[in-house]
Scaffold this motif. Structure first.
Motif, PDB file in Angstrom:
ATOM      1  N   LEU A   1       3.695  24.600  59.047  1.00 22.11           N
ATOM      2  CA  LEU A   1       3.420  25.530  57.951  1.00 22.11           C
ATOM      3  C   LEU A   1       4.643  25.696  57.049  1.00 22.11           C
ATOM      4  N   MET A   2       5.818  25.678  57.634  1.00 23.82           N
ATOM      5  CA  MET A   2       7.033  25.772  56.827  1.00 23.82           C
ATOM      6  C   MET A   2       7.139  24.609  55.842  1.00 23.82           C
ATOM      7  N   ALA A   3       6.614  23.454  56.240  1.00 25.10           N
ATOM      8  CA  ALA A   3       6.667  22.278  55.376  1.00 25.10           C
ATOM      9  C   ALA A   3       5.611  22.323  54.270  1.00 25.10           C
ATOM     10  N   LEU A   4       4.562  23.112  54.467  1.00 22.99           N
ATOM     11  CA  LEU A   4       3.445  23.149  53.526  1.00 22.99           C
ATOM     12  C   LEU A   4       3.534  24.277  52.502  1.00 22.99           C
ATOM     13  N   LEU A   5       4.284  25.329  52.831  1.00 26.63           N
ATOM     14  CA  LEU A   5       4.339  26.501  51.968  1.00 26.63           C
ATOM     15  C   LEU A   5       5.764  26.774  51.500  1.00 26.63           C
ATOM     16  N   PRO A   6       5.933  27.208  50.252  1.00 29.32           N
ATOM     17  CA  PRO A   6       7.269  27.607  49.793  1.00 29.32           C
ATOM     18  C   PRO A   6       7.798  28.764  50.644  1.00 29.32           C
ATOM     19  N   GLU A   7       9.086  28.768  50.876  1.00 28.29           N
ATOM     20  CA  GLU A   7       9.679  29.762  51.775  1.00 28.29           C
ATOM     21  C   GLU A   7       9.352  31.197  51.379  1.00 28.29           C
ATOM     22  N   GLU A   8       9.329  31.464  50.086  1.00 33.45           N
ATOM     23  CA  GLU A   8       9.091  32.838  49.650  1.00 33.45           C
ATOM     24  C   GLU A   8       7.678  33.327  49.973  1.00 33.45           C
ATOM     25  N   ARG A   9       6.786  32.410  50.322  1.00 31.90           N
ATOM     26  CA  ARG A   9       5.412  32.788  50.668  1.00 31.90           C
ATOM     27  C   ARG A   9       5.203  32.992  52.171  1.00 31.90           C
ATOM     28  N   TRP A  10       6.134  32.572  52.995  1.00 33.34           N
ATOM     29  CA  TRP A  10       5.882  32.478  54.423  1.00 33.34           C
ATOM     30  C   TRP A  10       5.323  33.767  55.037  1.00 33.34           C
ATOM     31  N   THR A  11       6.011  34.875  54.823  1.00 30.48           N
ATOM     32  CA  THR A  11       5.604  36.129  55.459  1.00 30.48           C
ATOM     33  C   THR A  11       4.231  36.582  54.974  1.00 30.48           C
ATOM     34  N   ASP A  12       4.040  36.635  53.658  1.00 26.93           N
ATOM     35  CA  ASP A  12       2.778  37.137  53.115  1.00 26.93           C
ATOM     36  C   ASP A  12       1.619  36.184  53.387  1.00 26.93           C
ATOM     37  N   ALA A  13       1.880  34.884  53.381  1.00 28.45           N
ATOM     38  CA  ALA A  13       0.819  33.920  53.676  1.00 28.45           C
ATOM     39  C   ALA A  13       0.281  34.141  55.087  1.00 28.45           C
ATOM     40  N   CYS A  14       1.157  34.457  56.017  1.00 28.01           N
ATOM     41  CA  CYS A  14       0.705  34.732  57.382  1.00 28.01           C
ATOM     42  C   CYS A  14      -0.135  35.997  57.437  1.00 28.01           C
ATOM     43  N   HIS A  15       0.267  37.034  56.707  1.00 25.70           N
ATOM     44  CA  HIS A  15      -0.547  38.249  56.646  1.00 25.70           C
ATOM     45  C   HIS A  15      -1.945  37.930  56.124  1.00 25.70           C
ATOM     46  N   ARG A  16      -2.008  37.081  55.102  1.00 25.19           N
ATOM     47  CA  ARG A  16      -3.307  36.760  54.516  1.00 25.19           C
ATOM     48  C   ARG A  16      -4.172  35.953  55.486  1.00 25.19           C
ATOM     49  N   LEU A  17      -3.580  35.034  56.206  1.00 22.38           N
ATOM     50  CA  LEU A  17      -4.339  34.290  57.211  1.00 22.38           C
ATOM     51  C   LEU A  17      -4.841  35.214  58.321  1.00 22.38           C
ATOM     52  N   ILE A  18      -4.012  36.162  58.727  1.00 25.35           N
ATOM     53  CA  ILE A  18      -4.415  37.115  59.765  1.00 25.35           C
ATOM     54  C   ILE A  18      -5.563  37.991  59.265  1.00 25.35           C
ATOM     55  N   PHE A  19      -5.461  38.494  58.044  1.00 26.81           N
ATOM     56  CA  PHE A  19      -6.546  39.296  57.476  1.00 26.81           C
ATOM     57  C   PHE A  19      -7.831  38.475  57.432  1.00 26.81           C
ATOM     58  N   HIS A  20      -7.725  37.229  56.970  1.00 26.76           N
ATOM     59  CA  HIS A  20      -8.904  36.370  56.852  1.00 26.76           C
ATOM     60  C   HIS A  20      -9.493  36.070  58.230  1.00 26.76           C
ATOM     61  N   GLY A  21      -8.638  35.853  59.204  1.00 20.58           N
ATOM     62  CA  GLY A  21      -9.109  35.573  60.552  1.00 20.58           C
ATOM     63  C   GLY A  21      -9.786  36.752  61.204  1.00 20.58           C
ATOM     64  N   ARG A  22      -9.353  37.950  60.867  1.00 21.05           N
ATOM     65  CA  ARG A  22      -9.959  39.153  61.442  1.00 21.05           C
ATOM     66  C   ARG A  22     -11.235  39.571  60.717  1.00 21.05           C
ATOM     67  N   ARG A  23     -11.298  39.298  59.424  1.00 18.12           N
ATOM     68  CA  ARG A  23     -12.377  39.842  58.616  1.00 18.12           C
ATOM     69  C   ARG A  23     -13.469  38.841  58.246  1.00 18.12           C
ATOM     70  N   CYS A  24     -13.154  37.556  58.280  1.00 20.81           N
ATOM     71  CA  CYS A  24     -14.130  36.560  57.826  1.00 20.81           C
ATOM     72  C   CYS A  24     -14.208  35.355  58.757  1.00 20.81           C
ATOM     73  N   CYS A  25     -13.092  34.659  58.915  1.00 23.11           N
ATOM     74  CA  CYS A  25     -13.088  33.432  59.714  1.00 23.11           C
ATOM     75  C   CYS A  25     -12.780  33.767  61.173  1.00 23.11           C
ATOM     76  N   THR A  26     -13.714  34.474  61.798  1.00 22.29           N
ATOM     77  CA  THR A  26     -13.514  34.904  63.179  1.00 22.29           C
ATOM     78  C   THR A  26     -13.708  33.732  64.131  1.00 22.29           C
ATOM     79  N   ALA A  27     -13.188  33.881  65.337  1.00 25.00           N
ATOM     80  CA  ALA A  27     -13.218  32.772  66.295  1.00 25.00           C
ATOM     81  C   ALA A  27     -14.630  32.450  66.752  1.00 25.00           C
ATOM     82  N   ARG A  28     -15.426  33.470  67.030  1.00 25.30           N
ATOM     83  CA  ARG A  28     -16.749  33.234  67.603  1.00 25.30           C
ATOM     84  C   ARG A  28     -17.795  32.852  66.563  1.00 25.30           C
ATOM     85  N   ARG A  29     -17.723  33.492  65.400  1.00 32.32           N
ATOM     86  CA  ARG A  29     -18.734  33.219  64.385  1.00 32.32           C
ATOM     87  C   ARG A  29     -18.130  33.312  62.992  1.00 32.32           C
ATOM     88  N   PRO A  30     -17.471  32.265  62.536  1.00 29.70           N
ATOM     89  CA  PRO A  30     -16.878  32.310  61.195  1.00 29.70           C
ATOM     90  C   PRO A  30     -17.947  32.453  60.114  1.00 29.70           C
TER      91      PRO A  30
END
Length: 207
Positions: free
Chosen positions: A162-191
């Motif tokens: 992920l460090m290679a794919l995203l600019p450094e200044e995005r690292w922290t917030d990009a992870c927050h966004r993935l976590i939000f998306h994983g909890r609210r939409c792209c869930t493990a059992r039923r995306p």
């Protein structure tokens, strides 16, 4: 074909403008403790416990001097409370004895503390000190593989990809966004692919 990580992050930034660390804290020490406590439980449950914890033990010095039985009683609702008590006592003593009671603002020193790994260290660095970092929790790892960013399961290897794919200044917030998306939409059992804002970029839609 893997999704373009920057484009996906742009879309998720629009979908989740309030994406942030969902642990409540008012200092680097509080965030460090809350993140250690969040293992194997939810942020919501941690936030229910920490007000009493921090009211009674405001900093490393106070927590280092706490009675184990007192800490265990407060942490009991979280599960694994004995191990978490050991971690909190250990890291508090280490902060008092090795860092003058201050949470260090670098990865090497943070991971030297009892119970603190790279994930916890990156949470603290990114959210308490503004130092960019990739936090690979279960959601970030799972979505990174789903979006084709990585084929790895080892968190350190996922972090490096992920460090290679995203600019450094995005690292922290990009992870927050993935976590939000994983909890609210792209869930493990039923995306919820039909409602996913990045469905057209996802190589595994419907899988």
């Amino acid at each position: 074909m893997p999704a373009n990580a920057v484009i996906v992050d742009d879309i998720l930034a629009q979908a989740y403008p309030d994406a942030r660390c969902e642990l409540d804290f008012s200092s680097p020490f509080e965030l460090l403790v809350a993140t250690v406590l969040s293992a194997q439980t939810t942020d919501v449950r941690v936030n229910q416990v920490t007000p009493e914890l921090f009211a009674r033990f405001a900093g490393p010095k106070e927590m280092a001097a706490a009675k184990r039985s007192e800490l265990e009683e407060i942490l009991r609702p979280l599960g694994f409370f004995r191990a978490k008590t050991t971690s909190l006592l250990g890291l508090s003593v280490a902060l008092v004895e090795g860092f003058a009671g201050e949470v260090p603002a670098n990865l090497a020193d943070l991971v030297s503390l009892p119970g603190v790994g790279r994930k916890t260290a990156n949470v603290v660095l990114g959210n308490a000190f503004g130092v960019p970092g990739i936090t690979v929790d279960t959601h970030v790892g799972r979505l990174s593989r789903r979006l084709g960013y990585t084929a790895e399961t080892d968190p350190l290897k996922v972090e490096r990809d992920l460090m290679a794919l995203l600019p450094e200044e995005r690292w922290t917030d990009a992870c927050h966004r993935l976590i939000f998306h994983g909890r609210r939409c792209c869930t493990a059992r039923r995306p919820a692919c039909e409602a996913c804002p990045v469905a057209q970029l996802c190589p595994r839609v419907g899988v």
